[in-house]
Design an enzyme around this catalytic site. Structure first.
Site, mmCIF file in Angstrom:
data_model
loop_
_atom_site.group_PDB
_atom_site.id
_atom_site.type_symbol
_atom_site.label_atom_id
_atom_site.label_comp_id
_atom_site.label_asym_id
_atom_site.label_seq_id
_atom_site.Cartn_x
_atom_site.Cartn_y
_atom_site.Cartn_z
ATOM 1 N N HIS A 84 0.808 -1.228 0.000
ATOM 2 C CA HIS A 84 0.000 0.000 0.000
ATOM 3 C C HIS A 84 0.836 1.271 0.000
ATOM 4 C CE1 HIS A 84 -3.963 -1.860 0.972
ATOM 5 N NE2 HIS A 84 -3.192 -2.792 1.495
ATOM 6 N N LYS A 134 -7.578 13.964 4.586
ATOM 7 C CA LYS A 134 -6.696 12.800 4.531
ATOM 8 C C LYS A 134 -5.671 12.971 5.648
ATOM 9 C CE LYS A 134 -5.898 14.157 0.223
ATOM 10 N NZ LYS A 134 -6.233 12.911 -0.464
ATOM 11 N N ARG A 135 -4.874 11.930 5.925
ATOM 12 C CA ARG A 135 -3.834 12.101 6.923
ATOM 13 C C ARG A 135 -2.906 13.249 6.531
ATOM 14 N NH1 ARG A 135 -3.356 8.389 11.405
ATOM 15 N NH2 ARG A 135 -1.304 9.305 11.683
ATOM 16 N N LYS A 157 1.495 14.303 0.753
ATOM 17 C CA LYS A 157 0.133 14.612 0.304
ATOM 18 C C LYS A 157 -0.030 16.109 0.002
ATOM 19 C CE LYS A 157 -1.868 10.780 3.012
ATOM 20 N NZ LYS A 157 -2.617 9.906 2.073
ATOM 21 N N THR A 213 -8.285 6.719 -1.730
ATOM 22 C CA THR A 213 -9.641 6.190 -1.845
ATOM 23 C C THR A 213 -10.640 7.313 -1.589
ATOM 24 O OG1 THR A 213 -9.363 5.412 0.429
ATOM 25 C CG2 THR A 213 -9.210 3.766 -1.323
ATOM 26 N N LYS A 237 -14.375 8.445 -3.376
ATOM 27 C CA LYS A 237 -15.596 8.786 -2.631
ATOM 28 C C LYS A 237 -16.129 10.142 -3.076
ATOM 29 C CE LYS A 237 -13.660 6.132 1.138
ATOM 30 N NZ LYS A 237 -12.739 6.213 2.290
HETATM 31 C C1 26W Z 1 3.762 2.423 10.679
HETATM 32 C C2 26W Z 1 4.034 1.774 9.428
HETATM 33 C C3 26W Z 1 3.058 1.977 8.365
HETATM 34 C C4 26W Z 1 3.476 1.857 7.083
HETATM 35 C C5 26W Z 1 2.586 1.968 6.085
HETATM 36 C C6 26W Z 1 1.741 2.244 8.665
HETATM 37 C C7 26W Z 1 0.849 2.363 7.654
HETATM 38 C C8 26W Z 1 1.272 2.221 6.374
HETATM 39 C C9 26W Z 1 0.248 2.231 5.293
HETATM 40 C C10 26W Z 1 0.733 1.401 4.154
HETATM 41 C C11 26W Z 1 -0.176 3.562 4.894
HETATM 42 C C12 26W Z 1 -1.475 3.525 4.162
HETATM 43 O O1 26W Z 1 -2.524 3.582 4.760
HETATM 44 N N1 26W Z 1 -1.433 3.474 2.827
HETATM 45 C C13 26W Z 1 -2.560 3.884 2.034
HETATM 46 O O2 26W Z 1 -3.301 2.760 1.629
HETATM 47 C C14 26W Z 1 -4.457 3.164 0.934
HETATM 48 C C15 26W Z 1 -5.251 1.919 0.633
HETATM 49 O O3 26W Z 1 -4.589 1.141 -0.312
HETATM 50 C C16 26W Z 1 -4.098 3.945 -0.312
HETATM 51 O O4 26W Z 1 -5.275 4.382 -0.920
HETATM 52 C C17 26W Z 1 -3.220 5.130 0.032
HETATM 53 O O5 26W Z 1 -2.757 5.756 -1.143
HETATM 54 C C18 26W Z 1 -2.041 4.670 0.850
HETATM 55 O O6 26W Z 1 -1.302 5.785 1.315
#
Ligand code: 26W
Length: 840
Positions: free
Chosen positions: A384, A575-576, A581, A685, A689
């Protein structure tokens, strides 16, 4: 919208599409009468909660209502479990450390077709459903996109009657509650369980014992085979909490099973009696900390021991649960791949790979080759992210201490893998180093994404561009080594929650035009293309948008004291908070607009009235992200209070953006901000929406924006910024952000205004770190894309001036985005990765 709209007795085409042999699912009859519902509700209030109607609090009533809804779903849930244990179909086990579910009541009412009955029944009791809805605290068991995606996926799987179990962690505290103090983020614990959750079913009797620590020993078994065994150092109990996942109108109820950590023994009575109370409960506290709180870090793994404990805790419990309780007796392990696929939601659950190996080798006594052959067919991995810093690694030191047997297994997997690489490519040491699951710098560590790629039958990215970059840039050697392993599944969102529930007036309008089937067959939205040309339909659509703005205004007024004007364009970025971003780019746009007015160069009356809405949480340790939040609030305060602006620009930043707020904001939005640096946002995502709710996108060629633009057409999308190859080229040539600052008057004025202290009471030091970061270390190329972004925003203003044309574009966005249903994503996973047909 009356429930009857979708409650036809005739079979409707199932979400798998008309061509699928299993597509025709019978629609079950509406189950409840108003009288029956009233009886159930009062029974639950009196006998489960022990209060009379007149003495009951809103929370009592909410709990009684939730229990009533549960009761209606219960027979189906139990029946599905029984049926599946007989049929023994191949089952998807979705392993995810996060599920960002959102509120449950409304969703479950809708799925069970109880909304109208419940509304009437409650009214008969003098209770307002609306009031009960609002009291529910959403389970925020996720950070952002990845967690919300998991929630959309389990909704789609239930709606499509696919046998599946979601496995995860029942965090006692979810994502923190964000507050602002003097414009700065302050985190509060999210005690979502304080008033009790009526949706969970704990099963302490079914607890699994999960081990940690200790050491391994070699021994020779009865057959003379040398084996390893793990002598663990300590244990915790994993207690399952089950949640219903009802399919939409198909009578199906799947299960989400979240694990809670409980100490194996509550406390040491001997120590307690001796008076050392803290010491007596120390072990208990330590064990129970494992499921205490969700890590709020998004994209930057901290490598913390507790996090690895969480990961192993939930996957070990889930694998054992599946093998012991779901699979059933007498299954030959060779057949395991025909019964299960474990889908790894990013690297967080990847420790499941050596865990399954350990179970097969040490507990079930398979030999290595057989165990590995089975394991490789039982896992698939979704990546992701593209940010190198987000790719999880665990130090060998820590992993060896916490899970010594797993480390041994990982080493052996790596040995055999590198052997095969050598056979194929020769002694190319550089390549071997690059592909090794064990990294050596800056310290010896396990690269979890590599382990997942080696073990997974398939590896997928989450949008076309992301999957391409994953193969070309992140894992090119693996792509070459494993032809056919890499694939793409573009993300999707559930139309039940994000259209039907969040935007009921739009849903009614669509149903009026197209009939009811679109909720489970979103490509039918295509039918709206013709309506985009119909002035009457456009007027109705515009009225829905206006009414959604009023609804949002009501919510924000009560929540934060904000008002949203119907005559403003609603420009939303939620978003975060992350530098990639580029909330900073949005800030620079706002400051540019403001500076024009404040300096007198632009007449306020010439500015298109706009309300800018932000929603964003920053990871508590991410200092730059928190500074940006501070800046947004500071700019908002000045802009909102400056009389020269004449109220034509407004900046709103409601704190604690979550699923519940998203459901109010998105339907009201005119403009969706998707402005990440190209090549950084895996998919997004939120972008989907917004488009599905008729907002137009201003966005870069990044993530799923690319596919949105291809579908809606260039005329209905505001594209700006560098492409990914252009980004690469500019880096290669040497990016100097200060040059952009020097050469662009608007940009210079905006940055100078921030630097001058205009938003910090004259104190130039407050935002100095942001300014110098932009000028000298602009990693996400905000300055390089600035002028193109400002030009795109001018086009937005011009387009918005023609309201009717804007509305037409908005309708076309909806009509052409049916592809982004999570039902379609699930169909792609099923066809290309899981091979798990629905069981009707
Ligand atoms: C703490 C480590 C960590 C590393 C990566 C925590 C969380 C992540 C995730 C991979 C971050 C995340 O939420 N990614 C998002 O996933 C969504 C669903 O596929 C995508 O739509 C977003 O672009 C992506 O940033």
């Amino acid at each position: 919208m009356p429930e009857e709209a979708t409650a036809s007795a005739a079979p409707i085409v199932h979400a798998l599409g008309a061509t699928h042999p299993l597509a025709l699912a019978p629609v079950t009859a509406p189950p409840a009468s108003v009288d029956g519902f009233v009886r159930e509700f009062l029974h639950n209030l009196n006998f489960e909660l022990g209060v009379s109607l007149s003495a009951s609090s809103v929370n009592d009533r909410y709990l009684a209502l939730a229990q009533t809804v549960r009761d209606y779903l219960m027979a189906r849930w139990l029946d599905d479990q029984r049926r599946l244990s007989e049929i023994k179909p191949k089952t998807v086990c979705y392993l995810s450390a996060e599920y960002l579910l959102g509120r449950q009541l409304d969703n479950n009412l809708l799925a069970a077709r109880l909304t109208d009955v419940a509304t009437e029944a409650l009214a008969a009791c003098g209770v307002s459903l609306e009031e009960l809805r609002e009291i529910e605290v959403e389970p925020g068991l996720g950070n952002g996109g990845l967690g919300r995606l998991a929630a959309c996926f389990i909704d789609s799987l239930a709606t499509m009657s696919v046998p599946s179990i979601g496995y995860g962690i029942r965090y006692e505290y979810g994502i923190f509650r964000q507050t602002f103090v003097d414009g700065q983020q302050v985190e509060q614990p999210d005690s979502w369980l304080r008033l009790g959750s009526p949706w969970e079913f704990p099963h302490p009797e079914a607890a699994q014992t999960i081990s940690f620590g200790g050491h391994t020993e070699k021994y020779v078994d009865d057959d003379g085979v040398e084996r390893s065994r793990w002598i663990p150092g300590w244990n915790v109990l994993a207690v399952p909490y089950n949640y219903m996942v009802p399919g939409y109108h198909n009578g199906r109820v799947n299960t989400l099973r979240l694990w809670r950590a409980v100490a194996t023994s509550s406390f040491d009575l001997r120590v307690f009696n001796s008076g050392d109370y803290e010491e007596a409960v120390r072990a208990q506290t330590y064990a129970e900390n494992i499921s205490k709180v969700l890590y709020p870090e998004d994209s930057t793994p901290q490598g913390k021991e507790l996090r690895l404990q969480q990961q192993y805790f939930f996957v070990a419990a889930s694998i054992s649960d599946f093998l012991e309780n779901v699979l059933g007796d007498g299954v030959e392990l060779e057949k395991l791949p025909s019964r299960v696929i474990f889908q790894l939601n990013d690297t967080h659950p990847v420790i499941a790979v050596p865990e399954l190996m350990r179970v097969l080798l040490d507990e079930r006594r398979l030999d290595w080759d057989d165990a590995w052959a089975i394991t490789q067919q039982c896992f698939a991995y979704t990546c992701h992210t593209l940010l190198p810093e987000a790719l999880e690694v665990w130090s060998v030191d820590l992993l060896g201490r916490l899970l010594p047997r797993h480390l041994e297994i990982i080493y052996r997997i790596n040995e055999e893998f590198l052997e095969a690489v050598r056979e194929r490519f020769g002694d190319d040491e550089m390549r071997i180093r690059n592909m090794s699951i064990i990294g050596e710098h800056p310290y010896r560590s396990v690269r979890m994404a590599y382990l997942a790629t080696v073990a997974g039958a398939k590896v997928n990215g989450v949008a076309e561009l992301h999957s391409q970059l994953l193969r070309d840039k992140v894992l090119p050697d693996f792509d070459e080594f494993y032809p056919g392993k890499f694939t793409n599944v573009t993300n999707g969102v559930t139309p039940r929650r994000f259209i039907r529930l969040a935007n009921p007036d739009l849903a009614s309008l669509i149903t009026e035009a197209l009939g009811a089937g679109w909720t489970i067959d979103l490509e039918r939205l295509r039918g709206l293309e013709a309506y985009a040309e119909d002035p009457e339909f456009r007027a109705k659509f515009a009225a829905v948008k206006a009414s959604n703005k009023r609804r949002l205004s009501d919510v924000l007024h009560v929540r934060d004291g904000f008002d949203v004007s119907e005559d403003h364009m609603l420009d939303v970025m939620v978003k975060r908070l992350h530098e990639y971003k580029r909330q900073m780019l949005k800030v620079l746009h706002i400051v540019t607009e403001y500076e024009g007015i404040a300096s007198g160069r632009v007449a306020a009356s010439a500015v298109q009235p706009r309300t800018f809405v932000f929603g964003a949480k920053a990871a508590p340790g991410y200092i730059m992200a928190k500074r940006i939040i501070h800046l947004i609030n500071a700019v908002g305060k000045v802009v909102n209070e400056d009389p020269r602006v004449e109220g034509r620009l407004k900046v709103l930043f409601p704190p604690n953006y979550n699923v519940t707020l998203a459901e109010r904001l998105i339907p009201a939005a005119d403009l969706s901000e998707q402005i990440s640096l190209a090549g950084k946002e895996a998919s997004g995502t939120g972008n989907m929406k917004f488009a599905l709710n008729g907002a137009l996108t201003v966005g870069t060629d990044d993530g799923a924006n690319v596919e949105i633009r291809q579908l809606v057409g260039d005329d209905n999308f505001f594209l700006f910024g560098m492409t990914e190859p252009e980004v690469e080229a500019l880096w290669a040539k040497g990016y100097r952000p200060a040059d952009f600052y020097q050469q662009d008057d608007d940009l210079r004025r905006a940055i100078d205004l921030i630097a001058s202290g205009a938003f910090s009471d004259g104190d130039r030091s407050v935002f100095e770190p942001i300014v110098s970061n932009l000028l000298y270390d602009d990693r996400f190329m905000v300055l390089a894309d600035y002028s193109s972004y400002i030009a795109a925003q001018a086009q937005v203003d011009a387009a918005y001036a023609d309201q009717d044309a804007w509305t037409r574009s908005a309708i076309l966005n909806i009509a052409r985005c049916g592809f982004f249903s999570s039902d379609r994503s699930m169909r792609d996973y099923i066809d290309r990765i899981w091979h798990t047909p629905p069981v009707l």
